[in-house]
Design a protein around this motif. Structure first.
Motif, PDB file in Angstrom:
ATOM      1  N   THR A 149      -3.754   5.078   5.563  1.00 38.74           N
ATOM      2  CA  THR A 149      -4.554   4.417   4.523  1.00 38.74           C
ATOM      3  C   THR A 149      -6.039   4.610   4.810  1.00 38.74           C
ATOM      4  OG1 THR A 149      -2.808   2.817   4.144  1.00 38.74           O
ATOM      5  CG2 THR A 149      -5.025   2.172   3.435  1.00 38.74           C
TER       6      THR A 149
ATOM      7  N   THR B 223      -3.245  -5.059   1.178  1.00 37.14           N
ATOM      8  CA  THR B 223      -2.255  -3.983   1.262  1.00 37.14           C
ATOM      9  C   THR B 223      -0.804  -4.481   1.195  1.00 37.14           C
ATOM     10  OG1 THR B 223      -2.650  -4.091   3.643  1.00 37.14           O
ATOM     11  CG2 THR B 223      -3.718  -2.289   2.436  1.00 37.14           C
TER      12      THR B 223
ATOM     13  N   LYS C 210       1.144   5.913  -1.550  1.00 29.26           N
ATOM     14  CA  LYS C 210       1.463   7.139  -0.809  1.00 29.26           C
ATOM     15  C   LYS C 210       2.767   7.744  -1.326  1.00 29.26           C
ATOM     16  CE  LYS C 210      -0.450   5.449   3.624  1.00 29.26           C
ATOM     17  NZ  LYS C 210      -0.220   5.342   5.057  1.00 29.26           N
TER      18      LYS C 210
ATOM     19  N   ASN D 250       7.262  -2.689   6.330  1.00 21.62           N
ATOM     20  CA  ASN D 250       7.029  -2.676   4.879  1.00 21.62           C
ATOM     21  C   ASN D 250       7.180  -1.262   4.345  1.00 21.62           C
ATOM     22  OD1 ASN D 250       6.143  -5.479   4.759  1.00 21.62           O
ATOM     23  ND2 ASN D 250       4.344  -4.753   5.862  1.00 21.62           N
TER      24      ASN D 250
ATOM     25  N   ASN E 243       0.801  -1.220   0.000  1.00 18.95           N
ATOM     26  CA  ASN E 243       0.000   0.000   0.000  1.00 18.95           C
ATOM     27  C   ASN E 243       0.833   1.269   0.000  1.00 18.95           C
ATOM     28  OD1 ASN E 243       0.781  -0.535   2.690  1.00 18.95           O
ATOM     29  ND2 ASN E 243      -1.016   0.470   3.542  1.00 18.95           N
ATOM     30  N   LYS E 244       2.058   1.202   0.511  1.00 18.65           N
ATOM     31  CA  LYS E 244       2.825   2.455   0.654  1.00 18.65           C
ATOM     32  C   LYS E 244       3.253   3.044  -0.680  1.00 18.65           C
ATOM     33  CE  LYS E 244       2.104   1.793   4.770  1.00 18.65           C
ATOM     34  NZ  LYS E 244       1.811   2.379   5.977  1.00 18.65           N
TER      35      LYS E 244
ATOM     36  N   TYR F 270      -0.468  -7.562   9.107  1.00 23.31           N
ATOM     37  CA  TYR F 270      -1.515  -6.616   8.682  1.00 23.31           C
ATOM     38  C   TYR F 270      -2.705  -7.318   8.020  1.00 23.31           C
ATOM     39  CZ  TYR F 270       1.852  -2.852   9.438  1.00 23.31           C
ATOM     40  OH  TYR F 270       2.744  -1.976  10.002  1.00 23.31           O
TER      41      TYR F 270
ATOM     42  N   GLY G 281      -2.880   0.540  10.424  1.00 26.37           N
ATOM     43  CA  GLY G 281      -1.806   0.765  11.385  1.00 26.37           C
ATOM     44  C   GLY G 281      -1.782   2.232  11.793  1.00 26.37           C
ATOM     45  N   THR G 282      -0.997   3.035  11.048  1.00 27.71           N
ATOM     46  CA  THR G 282      -0.890   4.458  11.390  1.00 27.71           C
ATOM     47  C   THR G 282      -2.165   5.227  11.106  1.00 27.71           C
ATOM     48  OG1 THR G 282      -0.075   5.043   9.192  1.00 27.71           O
ATOM     49  CG2 THR G 282       1.583   4.470  10.859  1.00 27.71           C
ATOM     50  N   GLY G 283      -3.010   4.687  10.230  1.00 27.05           N
ATOM     51  CA  GLY G 283      -4.269   5.373   9.889  1.00 27.05           C
ATOM     52  C   GLY G 283      -4.196   6.154   8.584  1.00 27.05           C
TER      53      GLY G 283
HETATM   54  C1  LIG Z   1       1.019  -4.567   4.547  1.00 25.26           C
HETATM   55  C2  LIG Z   1       0.477  -3.366   5.231  1.00 25.26           C
HETATM   56  N1  LIG Z   1      -0.847  -3.252   5.347  1.00 25.26           N
HETATM   57  C3  LIG Z   1      -1.408  -2.198   5.980  1.00 25.26           C
HETATM   58  C4  LIG Z   1      -0.631  -1.202   6.526  1.00 25.26           C
HETATM   59  C5  LIG Z   1      -1.308  -0.101   7.273  1.00 25.26           C
HETATM   60  O1  LIG Z   1      -1.234   1.096   6.629  1.00 25.26           O
HETATM   61  P1  LIG Z   1      -1.369   2.462   7.438  1.00 25.26           P
HETATM   62  O2  LIG Z   1      -0.098   2.637   8.216  1.00 25.26           O
HETATM   63  O3  LIG Z   1      -1.531   3.466   6.388  1.00 25.26           O
HETATM   64  O4  LIG Z   1      -2.526   2.343   8.353  1.00 25.26           O
HETATM   65  C6  LIG Z   1       0.767  -1.270   6.407  1.00 25.26           C
HETATM   66  C7  LIG Z   1       1.630  -0.224   7.011  1.00 25.26           C
HETATM   67  O5  LIG Z   1       2.793  -0.361   7.167  1.00 25.26           O
HETATM   68  C8  LIG Z   1       1.327  -2.382   5.758  1.00 25.26           C
HETATM   69  O6  LIG Z   1       2.652  -2.519   5.626  1.00 25.26           O
END
Ligand SMILES: Cc1ncc(COP(=O)(O)O)c(C=O)c1O
Length: 340
Positions: free
Chosen positions: A201, A323, A53, A78, A49-50, A295, A197-199
């Motif tokens: 996404t 993701t 961004k 990741n 997903n990154k 995740y 995770g961090t929010g």
């Molecule tokens: C595989 C995976 N899925 C989901 C996420 C969550 O994304 P976010 O940090 O934007 O919430 C991450 C974040 O590192 C990730 O690596």
């Protein structure tokens, strides 16, 4: 604040990513289940997903004249690995500050640590030393700020990306991702489910649904992979609203627009759960597709529970946003858990 047209976007991945129905699993579960394949964002096998961004974040870095990028994460992050990939593709030097939440295997470099080293990223391990994750984040940032000052005194220009790329510019990538999904699927899904995770996404998804969802707005269900205080919800709403401003929209997102669920991370971040392991096995054995234990496995387990308990009604159209994160299958065994 800049509007969307002023945002610089660098091409890093392969978009649109595929979306497809999981026929066998849909029949088994009694819903129409689709997978949005951001595990296939590219530019190499270990997308995620990154990359969405980073197309905007590193566009901003280049617009500011940066030659070096610093970011943060856990040792198996990741986001950090994808930042190193993206930086290399754009000719930037990647520096990673990695928190030893799960201590790295001393005998062999595993998973993303191996990839970070192949990519030639400079790694600084940040030892937890009894710090909470929030304290470790703060400490890592203080080290990075010192490093930035030293490098800039030597004539470099450094761009710092906070943990997870969770900034308004990063979330724009996911808002635009919703537009991409809605152009691929008709009818629009009732639900979009993902691990959060961090929010960053989640903020982008909710902003994107508000902006592009029209009359049938999918509900975003965000399964937390680590504990979060209530303040996180308001912060994520702020992030989503700021992303909307960058997209030239006056819409506002509030905490009530989110549906976070903290019931599926078990003991905590990077700690395997039986339900995530079962979810990983289920998708592998019915569809031949892999999830990760940190995740997507936890997010998928949450979605399965919602389907089994009727929180997602039979016959619903559901998109699980994959993701990425597959390299965690090759990480330290205490993170991988019991998968077979
Ligand atoms: C595989 C995976 N899925 C989901 C996420 C969550 O994304 P976010 O940090 O934007 O919430 C991450 C974040 O590192 C990730 O690596």
């Amino acid at each position: 604040m800049a509007a969307y047209n002023d945002l610089r976007r660098e091409q890093l991945g392969f978009f649109p990513t595929p979306v497809h129905k999981l026929e066998r699993l849909s029949t088994q579960l009694g819903v129409n289940l689709f997978l949005k394949r951001d595990d296939l964002t590219g530019p190499n096998l270990f997308g995620g997903n990154k990359i969405r961004k980073l197309e905007f974040l590193l566009g901003d870095a280049l617009a500011q004249g940066a030659d070096t990028v610093i970011t943060f994460g856990a040792t198996q992050s990741n986001h950090a690995m994808e930042t190193a990939v993206a930086a290399r593709k754009l000719g930037l030097t990647p520096l990673l500050y990695l928190e030893t939440i799960t201590p790295p295997d001393q005998t062999i470099d595993r998973g993303n640590i191996l990839l970070d080293k192949i990519l030639g990223a400079e790694i600084t391990y940040v030892s937890m030393d009894g710090r909470t994750e929030a304290e470790a984040d703060e400490y890592a940032m203080s080290l990075a700020v010192q490093k930035k000052a030293a490098l800039e005194a030597a004539g470099h220009k450094v761009y710092i990306i906070p943990v997870g790329g969770a900034t308004p510019i990063g979330s724009v990538g996911f808002a635009v991702g919703v537009q991409e999904l809605l152009a691929q699927l008709a009818p629009a899904p009732d639900y979009i489910v993902h691990g959060t995770g961090t929010g960053g996404t989640a903020a982008g998804l909710v902003a994107g649904v508000k902006l592009y969802g029209g009359t049938h707005q999918p509900q975003v269900l965000s399964m937390n992979v680590s504990p979060k205080p209530m303040a996180h919800y308001a912060q994520t709403a702020k992030l989503a609203t700021a992303a909307l401003r960058l997209l030239g929209s006056e819409l506002t997102v509030t905490a009530a627009d989110f549906h976070f669920d903290q019931n599926y991370f078990g003991e905590g971040y990077e700690q395997p759960t039986a339900s995530a392991s079962a979810a990983i096995r289920l998708l592998a054995e019915t569809e031949g597709i892999l999830l990760d234990p940190v995740y997507t496995g936890k997010g998928f387990a949450g979605m399965l529970d919602y389907i089994h308990t009727g929180k997602i009604a039979p016959g619903s159209n559901v998109v699980f946003w994959h993701t990425g994160g597959i390299s965690a299958l090759f990480a330290e065994s205490e993170m991988v858990g019991q998968l077979y």
